[in-house]
Design an enzyme around this catalytic site. Structure first.
Site, mmCIF file in Angstrom:
data_model
loop_
_atom_site.group_PDB
_atom_site.id
_atom_site.type_symbol
_atom_site.label_atom_id
_atom_site.label_comp_id
_atom_site.label_asym_id
_atom_site.label_seq_id
_atom_site.Cartn_x
_atom_site.Cartn_y
_atom_site.Cartn_z
ATOM 1 C CG ASP A 240 -2.029 1.000 1.150
ATOM 2 O OD1 ASP A 240 -2.274 1.539 0.054
ATOM 3 O OD2 ASP A 240 -2.675 1.254 2.185
ATOM 4 C CD GLN A 271 -3.479 11.100 -2.949
ATOM 5 O OE1 GLN A 271 -3.730 11.429 -1.789
ATOM 6 N NE2 GLN A 271 -4.170 10.158 -3.580
#
Length: 748
Positions: A240, A271
Site C-alpha cells: 500500500d 500524492q
C-alpha cells in the site's frame, strides 16, 4: 545457491475452488475488479484520491485466499501505519469468514523486525535485540560525539542523527559511506562516527528503526539461501502507498518479489509528498522498468468529490512532468465550482473563513466535524484560532499543539511574562537557562534556597545573589547579564511597540540564534511561529493587554465530545476527507513554499504542486481557496502575489469571488493573468494604510562573507533579502537559501 531472479514454480496443492462468483466482486467497479482479479505477474494499481484503493487492496488479498492460490503465511501485505494494518486484517477476516492472523501483514518496520529476529545473528545481533527510540538514538550519538571532542552545539546530535537515518533510508551501510559523502559534517568525521554508532548498537544488542530494513536488505543480499526461502514462501506480495517508499524499502520488496513476481503495488504518484522524510517518487514511476511485463491498472472513478473539485485538481496536477498520468472522474454531477477568493490581508482571510463556517452552521449544510482548514505552514493557524475563539467556534489543531501551546511560543511568552511581572517564578525558571547560558540545576537550587529564605521571588533573589560570592564566576556573570537584560527590556516596553519589544527580546536573549543554529527540520517552522507571535503582538497597545488576551485564549479549551472544526497542515491531511475544505495562504513564497523551491528546484515545485492536489482532493462537496493581498512578514506589511497554482486551475471548474483589483478582473486558466492586478497598484494603496514595522529577525550575515551550507558546501554571499541569501557556491553554483541553514565558514 538459489538464483535471486529465478522464477519459483507454484507448488500449492490442488484444492476445490468455489465455482460461484463471490458476492464481494459484484460491488467493485471495472478498475477495482481488474486490480483484484489480475493475479499473475507484477501489477501496479494507480489509485487516485478517493477511488477506493483500500477496498481493492483488501479484496485482492481475500480473493487470493478464497481461490486458495496461497496460504495465509505465503502472503506478504505491507502498509505504512499500524492503523491501516489493523483495518486491513479486520476487512480480510470479514471477507474470508475467519481470522487472518497467519498473514505476514503489517508495517515495513513491524515486518522488518519480524524477519530480523529470525536471522539476527547474521547481522551481529541476538533475537531479543532492543529497538531504540529517537531519544535513545540521540543520546547514544552524543556519547560518541563527546568521545571525539566534537562540539554538540556546533554539530547538534539530532541533526547528525537525521543524516545517518537518511543514509539508512537509502540502504547505505558505513561501508558505503566515504569521507567525501560525509563532507564537513562533524568536522569531516561523520562517516567514521556512523561506523562506531553501528558498532555500539551491536554491543548493546540494539537496532534503531532505520536498521530494521537496512539489516534485512543486507542479510538477504549476503545470504542467497535465506533469500531463496523467502522468495519461495511469499507467493503474493501486496504493498500500500507505494509512492511513499524509500530506497531501503524498495530494495527489500524487490529482492523478495523476484521469486513468483506476483507483486501488486497500490499507490498514487500524484500524492507523493514526503520527499523530506526519504520517500522516493521514482520508485513508483519506474515500476514497469523494474518489473517488465507489469500490468498497470488505473483506478479513476472517484467516490469522494464533485466533478468541479476533481476537474480543478486534475487540471492543476497535469502541470507536473514527473507523473504516470490518470484522469479522475465521478458519477456525481452535483456541487458548485471551486471558489477562489482574494482578500486584503491575513486578518480578513481568517474573518471570511469564520463567517463562512458560521453560515454553514446556520444552514446546516455540514457538521463542524466535516469542515477543515488546511494550511501550508504551521504559523498560519494562529489567526484562525484567535478568530474562532472570539466567535466561539470550537476547533482542534490536528497533528500538533495549538499555536500558544507550542514550545517556542511558551518560551517566548515566559520571557514576556517576566518582563511584565518579575515575580513570576514559573516563567522565570522556564527560561533562566533557555537558551543555555551556563545556569545549571545547581545554580537554580541555590536561587530557590535564597528566595525561600528571604521570602522573595527567584528574580529578586537573582538580583541580590549576583552581588555575592554564592555562585561560581560563570554562573554569576550569566545570571547578572540576564537580570540586566530583563531590566532593559522592561524599560523598552514603555517606549516601543510591542512587536518591536518581542523582536528585540528574542534577538538579544539568544533565542533567535539558537533556532537559526538548529539544523533540525523543525527549526525553520519554529522561527516562522515566533515571527507570527511578533505579528500578533503588534495589534496590542501594551504588554499586559497582550498577556491577558493569551491567558484567556489558553483558558478556552476544546470542548469535550462536541463537534470541532479541524485545522491542520496539508501534510497532515493526507488520507483524510471532509465535506468542506478551506485552503488559505495560496501565495507565492508561502505556497509553493520558498524553502522547498530554494533547496529542491523543479523537483520541489512538483512536490508542492502534489501537495496542492492532495489539499483539493480532501474536499467532498465544497472547496475554497484563499489568498491574501497583504501579509505581515518579519513584522512588515508586504504585498503578496497569488500562487502560480491558482493560475493553473482550469477556468471551467473555478469561480472567482474577490475584491476589485485583487485578481486582475480575469479568470484562472489564463497564463500570467495575475500580474495585471498588481501592475495597476491593486494592493499598493491598501499597503500604505499600514504602519510599516522595522525588519525583525534579519539575517546576521553580510554581503561578501564566506559561509558554509551542509548540502552545497562553501560559498560567498552575493545578496541579502530579509533572511534569504543569494550565495555563489564554489561547487554548486549560485543558489538562494534561508540563512538558518548557513554558518560562517570560519566556524566550520
Amino acid at each position: 545457491m538459489v538464483d535471486p531472479f529465478e522464477i519459483v514454480e507454484d507448488a500449492l496443492p490442488a484444492a476445490d475452488i468455489p465455482a460461484q462468483e463471490p458476492p464481494y466482486l459484484a460491488d467493485l467497479n471495472e478498475g477495482q475488479r481488474a486490480a483484484v482479479e489480475t493475479l499473475e505477474g507484477p501489477v501496479l494499481v494507480l489509485a487516485g484520491a478517493g477511488t477506493g484503493k483500500t477496498r481493492a487492496l483488501t479484496t485482492r488479498l481475500a480473493h487470493i485466499l478464497r481461490l486458495r492460490r496461497a496460504r495465509p503465511w505465503e502472503m506478504l501485505a505491507v502498509t505504512f501505519t499500524n492503523k491501516a494494518a489493523r483495518e486491513m486484517r479486520l476487512r480480510v477476516g470479514d471477507l474470508v469468514g475467519g481470522p487472518a492472523e497467519a498473514l505476514w501483514l503489517g508495517t515495513f518496520h513491524a515486518l522488518g523486525a519480524r524477519m530480523l529476529r529470525r536471522h539476527a545473528e547474521l547481522v551481529g545481533l541476538r533475537p531479543n535485540f532492543t529497538i531504540l527510540d529517537a531519544d535513545d538514538q540521540v543520546r547514544l550519538l552524543k556519547q560518541l560525539l563527546a568521545a571525539h571532542n566534537i562540539d554538540d552545539k556546533k554539530w547538534p546530535a539530532r541533526l547528525l542523527m537525521g543524516v545517518i537515518q537518511r543514509w539508512k533510508d537509502r540502504a547505505q551501510t558505513p561501508a558505503d559511506i566515504s569521507a567525501a559523502d560525509a563532507g564537513d559534517l562533524a568536522g569531516g568525521r561523520l562517516h567514521q562516527i556512523y561506523a562506531e554508532y553501528q558498532q555500539r548498537l551491536a554491543v548493546l544488542n540494539a537496532a534503531d528503526f532505520g536498521d530494521l530494513l537496512l539489516h534485512c536488505v543486507t542479510l538477504l543480499k549476503a545470504n542467497q539461501d535465506i533469500l531463496g526461502e523467502y522468495q519461495r514462501q511469499f507467493r503474493y506480495i501486496l504493498v500500500d502507498e507505494y509512492q511513499d517508499t524509500n530506497v531501503a524499502q524498495y530494495l527489500w520488496l524487490r529482492l523478495l518479489a523476484q521469486g513468483h513476481r506476483n507483486i501488486a503495488c497500490v499507490g498514487d504518484d500524484d500524492q507523493s509528498i514526503y520527499a523530506w522524510r526519504g520517500a522516493e517518487v521514482g520508485n513508483i514511476l519506474r515500476f514497469e522498468k523494474d518489473f517488465p511485463g507489469a500490468a498497470v491498472v488505473r483506478l479513476e472513478q472517484n467516490y469522494r468529490s464533485t466533478k468541479h473539485i476533481l476537474g480543478a485538481a486534475s487540471g492543476l496536477i497535469a502541470n507536473n512532468q514527473g507523473r504516470l498520468g490518470k484522469t479522475l472522474w465521478t458519477a456525481d454531477d452535483g456541487g458548485g465550482p471551486v471558489i477562489v477568493r482574494g482578500v486584503w490581508d491575513s486578518e480578513e482571510e481568517a474573518r471570511v473563513v469564520a463567517d463562512r463556517i458560521e453560515d454553514i452552521q446556520r444552514r446546516r449544510e455540514a457538521r463542524l466535524d466535516d469542515i477543515a482548514i488546511l494550511v501550508r505552514a504551521g504559523f498560519q493557524t494562529r489567526e484562525f484560532e484567535e478568530r474562532f475563539l472570539t466567535l466561539g467556534i470550537p476547533y482542534r489543531v490536528v497533528g500538533g499543539p495549538r499555536f500558544y501551546e507550542r514550545q517556542e511560543i511558551r518560551d517566548a511568552m515566559a520571557y514576556l511574562r517576566v518582563i511584565n511581572q518579575p515575580d513570576d517564578d514559573l516563567a522565570f525558571e522556564r527560561i533562566v537557562n533557555r537558551p543555555k547560558r551556563g545556569i545549571g540545576e545547581a545554580t537554580v537550587q541555590i536561587l530557590h534556597r535564597a528566595a525561600r529564605g528571604a521570602g522573595i521571588s527567584l528574580y529578586r533573589a537573582a538580583r541580590d545573589i549576583v552581588t555575592t560570592d554564592e555562585l561560581k564566576a560563570r554562573a554569576r556573570k550569566s545570571l547578572g547579564d540576564l537580570v540586566g537584560d530583563f531590566d532593559r527590556w522592561r524599560s523598552l516596553a514603555r517606549e516601543i511597540a510591542q512587536g518591536d519589544l518581542a523582536a528585540t527580546m528574542l534577538d538579544e536573549s539568544g533565542y533567535t540564534a539558537m533556532l537559526m543554529n538548529d539544523r533540525s527540520p523543525e527549526a525553520p517552522g519554529r522561527l516562522e511561529n515566533l515571527k507570527e507571535l511578533v505579528t500578533a503582538m503588534a495589534e496590542f497597545e501594551n504588554l499586559a493587554g497582550f498577556l491577558e488576551h493569551v491567558a484567556l485564549v489558553m483558558e478556552n479549551n476544546e470542548g469535550a465530545g462536541g463537534e470541532l472544526v479541524s485545522i491542520m497542515t496539508l501534510h497532515s491531511a493526507k488520507g483524510l476527507e471532509f465535506d468542506t475544505v478551506f485552503l488559505p495562504g495560496w501565495e507565492e513564497e508561502l505556497f509553493p513554499h520558498r524553502r522547498s523551491l530554494d533547496e529542491n528546484g523543479p523537483a520541489g515545485l512538483e512536490e508542492e504542486r502534489r501537495l496542492a492536489y492532495v489539499g483539493l482532493t480532501r474536499a467532498k462537496r465544497h472547496a475554497e481557496i484563499l489568498f491574501a493581498g497583504n501579509r505581515r512578514i518579519y513584522g512588515q506589511w508586504q504585498s503578496a502575489m497569488p500562487s502560480r497554482f491558482i493560475d493553473e486551475l482550469p477556468a471551467a471548474h473555478v469561480t472567482v469571488e474577490s475584491a476589485p483589483g485583487l485578481y486582475g478582473n480575469t479568470q484562472p486558466g489564463h497564463a500570467r493573468h495575475l500580474d495585471s492586478g498588481f501592475d495597476q497598484g491593486g494592493f499598493g494603496t491598501r499597503t500604505a494604510r499600514y504602519k510599516r514595522q522595522p525588519m525583525i529577525l534579519a539575517s546576521a550575515f553580510a554581503v561578501g562573507e564566506r559561509v558554509f551550507h551542509e548540502k552545497f558546501g562553501y560559498g560567498h554571499i552575493k545578496g541579502i533579502e530579509g533572511n534569504k541569501l543569494e550565495i555563489a557556491f564554489e561547487k554548486a553554483g549560485t543558489k538562494k537559501v534561508m540563512d538558518s541553514f548557513i554558518q560562517p565558514a570560519n566556524e566550520v
